[in-house]
Scaffold this active site. Structure first.
Site, PDB file in Angstrom:
ATOM      1  N   HIS D 183       0.842  -1.193   0.000  1.00 18.87           N
ATOM      2  CA  HIS D 183       0.000   0.000   0.000  1.00 18.87           C
ATOM      3  C   HIS D 183       0.874   1.239   0.000  1.00 18.87           C
ATOM      4  O   HIS D 183       1.785   1.365   0.809  1.00 18.87           O
ATOM      5  CB  HIS D 183      -0.914  -0.004   1.222  1.00 18.87           C
ATOM      6  CG  HIS D 183      -1.862   1.149   1.220  1.00 18.87           C
ATOM      7  ND1 HIS D 183      -2.935   1.208   0.381  1.00 18.87           N
ATOM      8  CD2 HIS D 183      -1.866   2.305   1.917  1.00 18.87           C
ATOM      9  CE1 HIS D 183      -3.586   2.345   0.575  1.00 18.87           C
ATOM     10  NE2 HIS D 183      -2.955   3.026   1.500  1.00 18.87           N
ATOM     11  N   GLN D 217     -11.814  -5.736   3.427  1.00 15.61           N
ATOM     12  CA  GLN D 217     -11.937  -4.341   3.830  1.00 15.61           C
ATOM     13  C   GLN D 217     -10.780  -3.587   3.200  1.00 15.61           C
ATOM     14  O   GLN D 217      -9.617  -3.876   3.492  1.00 15.61           O
ATOM     15  CB  GLN D 217     -11.895  -4.220   5.339  1.00 15.61           C
ATOM     16  CG  GLN D 217     -13.161  -4.770   5.995  1.00 15.61           C
ATOM     17  CD  GLN D 217     -13.159  -4.465   7.458  1.00 15.61           C
ATOM     18  OE1 GLN D 217     -12.508  -5.169   8.228  1.00 15.61           O
ATOM     19  NE2 GLN D 217     -13.863  -3.424   7.862  1.00 15.61           N
ATOM     20  N   LEU D 218     -11.073  -2.639   2.354  1.00 20.76           N
ATOM     21  CA  LEU D 218     -10.060  -1.927   1.573  1.00 20.76           C
ATOM     22  C   LEU D 218      -8.925  -1.385   2.448  1.00 20.76           C
ATOM     23  O   LEU D 218      -9.163  -0.632   3.374  1.00 20.76           O
ATOM     24  CB  LEU D 218     -10.722  -0.764   0.813  1.00 20.76           C
ATOM     25  CG  LEU D 218      -9.784   0.103  -0.033  1.00 20.76           C
ATOM     26  CD1 LEU D 218      -9.065  -0.716  -1.083  1.00 20.76           C
ATOM     27  CD2 LEU D 218     -10.553   1.238  -0.678  1.00 20.76           C
ATOM     28  N   ASP D 219      -7.710  -1.777   2.123  1.00 18.44           N
ATOM     29  CA  ASP D 219      -6.514  -1.303   2.832  1.00 18.44           C
ATOM     30  C   ASP D 219      -6.552  -1.607   4.326  1.00 18.44           C
ATOM     31  O   ASP D 219      -5.901  -0.929   5.112  1.00 18.44           O
ATOM     32  CB  ASP D 219      -6.316   0.216   2.632  1.00 18.44           C
ATOM     33  CG  ASP D 219      -6.100   0.576   1.184  1.00 18.44           C
ATOM     34  OD1 ASP D 219      -5.730  -0.306   0.392  1.00 18.44           O
ATOM     35  OD2 ASP D 219      -6.288   1.751   0.851  1.00 18.44           O
ATOM     36  N   GLU D 220      -7.321  -2.626   4.707  1.00 16.88           N
ATOM     37  CA  GLU D 220      -7.502  -2.847   6.140  1.00 16.88           C
ATOM     38  C   GLU D 220      -7.075  -4.238   6.591  1.00 16.88           C
ATOM     39  O   GLU D 220      -7.349  -4.641   7.706  1.00 16.88           O
ATOM     40  CB  GLU D 220      -8.975  -2.611   6.515  1.00 16.88           C
ATOM     41  CG  GLU D 220      -9.407  -1.160   6.509  1.00 16.88           C
ATOM     42  CD  GLU D 220      -8.845  -0.348   7.668  1.00 16.88           C
ATOM     43  OE1 GLU D 220      -8.438  -0.939   8.683  1.00 16.88           O
ATOM     44  OE2 GLU D 220      -8.800   0.875   7.533  1.00 16.88           O
TER      45      GLU D 220
END
Lengths: 274, 274, 274, 274
Positions: D183, D217-220
């Site tokens: 990321h 969960q996006l970027d999680e």
């Protein structure tokens, strides 16, 4: 409770240790283990959740481990320490502040200085300060006075917080792996005096500091922690000294915390830091 | 355009330089200036927004600056370089990748190796590779062959990307401050062979790498960049070598970028890195 | 002496400034210049070797620079500061130690706390401590009392050294770019309360701290300095808080030194740190 | 051989595991153990020196451990991976180089790109490249094509090396904890698009990158590794992007090495990294 073990390596050591703990219904909260394959040496640090009789457990562990095993169960949770200083305030002050607010993980019993400079800051923290001056007397006499002052205390560790005198072999031998020094350089670089001047002249881009146990080889004892800080062409020697003090304070604080938490095991001239 | 200046310091140098630029309606985009008070030496790097005749501006600047002034206006924006290697791939590969994608800030004209190991990776990038073997011939003969191979190229810099032969003084003198080396250690620590073995045996907690210009003092040329990486008791010598390669790759890439951007000025044995 | 300038950018500013200094035979020891091309803004910090009349030089510079120029010649070399605290000792103690040994680059005039906890450590350094309690009174009344206590001093900066109350807009407006805060997180991450609990739950591998000027947007003022420290799975929330305190102390000390050395220029919501 | 275990914690787990290994005369070369006291979860990674039948040992261990135990003995020592990319070369190139010189700790079976940009670099390393374009078709169709291309391979991990498409929940669910992403930001900061522009506008002094497992969960997803790099006022958004690429490459390489060495255990949304 903490258990610290080192011995010759052999098959089944972890089973032996953990089996014994299990028999006593002791839960392992954390366990770190290291085998030095070249030295054939086993190192372990175990945290258990219950508090039991340390002496008995120590004997039980020794009974099942190799004969050369060093076993320490529940080393003094609060170490007693002496701090030796000369004139520079930065490391001592950091130690006094942490001691004052009970976050040092150790109790400072007193401070010995070969200059009176730092008496005032000790007094402000109600900390006993003993002046053992080296002026006008022989090296031997100074050392005798120093030994005398130190021996009035029963301590776990002696911290050389920018103490600028070299301790005699006999003094060092009395406190094996109990004396911790902060060295104003990135060992093994720039051994000896004036490392920052050397660093300035060499045009280095990083300077460092090293915390290590003191042995009878100058600046050559087992290294506990090292850190560096970036410098550049705009740094004068004085700027490097200033930056160096910041890193000295930080690396000594870090090393002391590791030692006081019984996370540092020593074998030969090297440390295992769990 | 970039202007790089160094000369003896005196009052008014910035005014002289910036006044001349103003007369020509040249706007200063960024300016870095440093005076070494001990050496009484002035260093400056100026970026201007317009493109004008470099040679004329250089002459104009020299005319108004002290007689010893070194002035370079618009140094080759894309440097030409040669890379010298032995067997280790990590630094060369990083350079080839950046070169291939035009992000190196330089153009690699060719690679010379004293082993054939890295010919394949060069071929994959359509990069000329010249084998200059040192086997079965004298040191002098090898060096003659190397000089011959190098001299076929007109280059701004020669990069020693893990080149494991020592260059002769006469070779080094032909390329003053044009040869950049990556040293497998944290200078001045562990000079010489096998630094990672030395580091392992010393039980250090940090290892480093140093990129420097090559002079005729072994591992003693002006330092461009240094970085470190943390290690611990669980690292074998092989692990340290592996970690060392990562940091060698990173610090050489960083140093090359600084040099190729004309941000590194050298005086005596030290660098000013703007 | 230090000269700090910012204004709209135009061609010839460096020539104008350095020309004026040259006329007065002032040698530039160091000069840092930055142009923000997007904002069309010029920033400079000049150190000169002689001491002359600051007010006259300021006027002379303003006369030749763009009308919006902010020029400060020889800003107070020793800043006067107030420190606001609540209960945590680490940042305050570090400041008191440096202040005591005259290495802070500023003079602490007094400490204001909304809890009596840190009165004792202030007293040990003969430092005035004012208790302005927030208990049992309205937010407005507390702020009035605080304003009253602060206004008794004429200070260059107010340092929030873990002051856990939010200052009102009107208070903040009275001290534009004069209030420095240490934020217990790596901005913009984990804004608000309990960042270490948030960091623990997110399983981050780094935690950080941010020193910034206070504006009327919570935790959103211009950032002066940021640092991070590595954490891992073995860290509890409490361990993260402890590690966080170390980094908070370090980053605030670093930021204060930059500010007290007049190396921090602010425009819009960002800093230029020379 | 490596043994990786996680299960509900209870007294005696280390004894159980190490006892079983001792019975089989297996020497523990290294052992790392962690108990998450809040989750009441036990994690261990054991290296043993001999090679024995993995399946049998796995069964034996499961028989004596709590019913929820996940036990993996000798996970594929050389992982098979697929790499998904878009246009940016830096992470892919680093992976291809390491793969080519057998130092990745994994074998890259192929590369899938939604742009043809990186086909050339793959071809140079004789690496299969599959173009799965997203242009001119629906999101569903693109994903179907992608799934189809991926499913031709049997892989241990899918590495998103700057793959700029969001994967559908059903795709992600098919590869639980097998998809690793880099990321372009320091999570949880600046989630979403254009983090470097956000970072530039906020005037941060550090930028970072995060390698994490992909969940829905996006970027999680669980964080594996994070690193930062210092930036300053002279960095434009483009400079931040460039510095960001360096740190992205480094942190992804680091995370992959940890994962491929079976040093990363996941529970809930967090990692234990031994």
């Amino acid at each position: 409770m903490v258990i610290v073990i080192q011995c010759t390596d052999k098959v089944g050591l972890v089973a032996t240790i953990s089996g014994l703990l299990q028999q006593q219904e002791l839960n392992i909260v954390s366990m770190r283990e290291h085998v030095d394959g070249i030295q054939n040496r086993f190192f372990a640090r175990v945290e258990i959740s219950k508090t039991i009789d340390a002496q008995i457990l120590e004997m039980q562990l020794k009974a099942v481990l190799p004969p050369d095993a060093q076993v320490i169960v529940n080393p003094n949770p609060v170490k007693k320490i002496l701090v030796l200083v000369t004139k520079e305030y930065h490391c001592l002050s950091d130690i006094l502040i942490r001691n004052h607010f009970n976050t040092l993980g150790a109790e400072v019993l007193g401070v010995i200085g070969n200059h009176p400079t730092l008496e005032d800051i000790c007094r402000r923290f109600d900390m006993p300060f003993h002046l053992v001056s080296h002026e006008g007397i022989s090296k031997e006499e100074f050392e005798a006075n120093l030994s005398n002052a130190v021996s009035k205390y029963t301590v776990d560790y002696i911290v050389l917080a920018k103490f600028m005198r070299i301790l005699s072999p006999s003094f060092v031998e009395r406190y094996p792996l109990q004396i911790i020094n902060i060295h104003h350089s990135f060992l093994p670089a720039f051994i000896g005096a004036n490392p920052y001047k050397q660093a300035y002249e060499r045009g280095v881009k990083l300077i460092g500091a090293t915390a290590h146990f003191v042995t009878n080889q100058l600046d050559e004892g087992p290294i506990i922690a090292q850190q560096i800080i970036s410098v550049n062409h705009s740094f004068t020697t004085a700027d490097m000294v200033k930056a160096g003090k910041e890193i000295e304070t930080a690396v000594l604080a870090n090393a002391l915390q590791l030692v006081f938490d019984d996370k540092v095991l020593v074998y030969q001239n090297k440390t295992v830091v769990f």
